[in-house]
Every structure is written in C-alpha cells, then in structure tokens.
Design a protein around this motif. Sequence first.
Motif, mmCIF file in Angstrom:
data_model
loop_
_atom_site.group_PDB
_atom_site.id
_atom_site.type_symbol
_atom_site.label_atom_id
_atom_site.label_comp_id
_atom_site.label_asym_id
_atom_site.label_seq_id
_atom_site.Cartn_x
_atom_site.Cartn_y
_atom_site.Cartn_z
ATOM 1 N N GLY A 29 -0.030 -6.087 0.099
ATOM 2 C CA GLY A 29 -1.372 -6.334 -0.412
ATOM 3 C C GLY A 29 -2.469 -5.988 0.564
ATOM 4 O O GLY A 29 -3.643 -6.004 0.220
ATOM 5 N N LYS A 30 -2.117 -5.686 1.798
ATOM 6 C CA LYS A 30 -3.107 -5.292 2.802
ATOM 7 C C LYS A 30 -2.905 -3.805 3.049
ATOM 8 O O LYS A 30 -1.936 -3.397 3.656
ATOM 9 C CB LYS A 30 -2.943 -6.110 4.073
ATOM 10 C CG LYS A 30 -3.219 -7.582 3.821
ATOM 11 C CD LYS A 30 -3.135 -8.387 5.071
ATOM 12 C CE LYS A 30 -3.455 -9.832 4.741
ATOM 13 N NZ LYS A 30 -3.347 -10.703 5.855
ATOM 14 N N GLU A 31 -3.837 -3.021 2.589
ATOM 15 C CA GLU A 31 -3.642 -1.583 2.551
ATOM 16 C C GLU A 31 -3.837 -0.875 3.887
ATOM 17 O O GLU A 31 -3.188 0.120 4.154
ATOM 18 C CB GLU A 31 -4.568 -0.967 1.508
ATOM 19 C CG GLU A 31 -4.254 -1.465 0.112
ATOM 20 C CD GLU A 31 -5.235 -0.971 -0.917
ATOM 21 O OE1 GLU A 31 -6.051 -0.101 -0.585
ATOM 22 O OE2 GLU A 31 -5.190 -1.460 -2.041
ATOM 23 N N THR A 32 -4.720 -1.350 4.714
ATOM 24 C CA THR A 32 -5.007 -0.632 5.952
ATOM 25 C C THR A 32 -4.655 -1.483 7.167
ATOM 26 O O THR A 32 -4.565 -2.713 7.096
ATOM 27 C CB THR A 32 -6.499 -0.254 6.047
ATOM 28 O OG1 THR A 32 -7.268 -1.450 6.200
ATOM 29 C CG2 THR A 32 -6.960 0.511 4.816
ATOM 30 N N SER A 33 -4.488 -0.794 8.293
ATOM 31 C CA SER A 33 -4.213 -1.519 9.529
ATOM 32 C C SER A 33 -5.400 -2.414 9.903
ATOM 33 O O SER A 33 -5.209 -3.510 10.428
ATOM 34 C CB SER A 33 -3.880 -0.547 10.659
ATOM 35 O OG SER A 33 -4.927 0.359 10.859
ATOM 36 N N ALA A 34 -6.605 -1.965 9.615
ATOM 37 C CA ALA A 34 -7.799 -2.785 9.907
ATOM 38 C C ALA A 34 -7.766 -4.080 9.102
ATOM 39 O O ALA A 34 -8.139 -5.145 9.604
ATOM 40 C CB ALA A 34 -9.074 -2.010 9.613
ATOM 41 N N GLN A 35 -7.307 -4.020 7.866
ATOM 42 C CA GLN A 35 -7.206 -5.221 7.040
ATOM 43 C C GLN A 35 -6.140 -6.176 7.579
ATOM 44 O O GLN A 35 -6.180 -7.364 7.310
ATOM 45 C CB GLN A 35 -6.897 -4.852 5.586
ATOM 46 C CG GLN A 35 -8.062 -4.193 4.881
ATOM 47 C CD GLN A 35 -7.675 -3.648 3.526
ATOM 48 O OE1 GLN A 35 -6.573 -3.168 3.321
ATOM 49 N NE2 GLN A 35 -8.605 -3.721 2.590
#
Length: 112
Positions: A29-35
């Motif tokens: 559910g967390k698409e990016t490394s930043a998220q």
Amino acid sequence: MSRLTSLKSSLQSQPSKLSTINPDSWRAGKETSAQRGYGYKWQKARAAWIEAHPLCEYCKREGRVTAGSVVDHITPHQGDMTLFWARTNWQTLCGPCHNVVKKTEESRLLDL
C-alpha cells in the motif's frame, strides 16, 4: 539500409525481475520509498551517518576494510518510525553484506 522493425520478430520479452510485495508486508500500500520513510530527511541522515561511520560493520568483524554504502536497520523496523529513526538501530554495511549476508540472516529468523 535495413530498418530496425525487421528485428521485432527476433526479440523476446523477458519476465520481470521485480519481486512482488507480499500483501501482508508493512510495505504493501506504500508505493514509493519516500512514503516508506526514505525521503529527503532520510537521505540527509544517511549521508551524515556514512560520513561518520564509513566502514562496513560485517566486513570489520571478518578483518576486512570495506567502504560501506548502506545504512542498515539492525532490527527491521517494519514501518515503526520510532525504530526507523533510532540511531542505535543503525549500522553501515557494504552492498554485498547488506544484500546477501543480512538478507540470509533475516530469512533464517523468519524460518524459526
């Protein structure tokens, strides 16, 4: 001059080497490394950590001197931001130690 389109039939698509994320994983559910917490603030902290702790901890244990490139979380944080930012939970590793040795250790723990 021949056209590249004549090569189309000889090209084969390769299966993706990207692993899929387990739907039960904290990453789901967390698409990016930043998220997941690895944004600008992390990049600054990571650079400062590696400057202060430049050598791979696993290589040092084996008597080797190897530049580290990864700030590893000793205890996997699994999305716990308190554990993520706890510098007492950080260590510097080189790429091979992080990607092979550490992953092997963690997979053994999961098998217990």
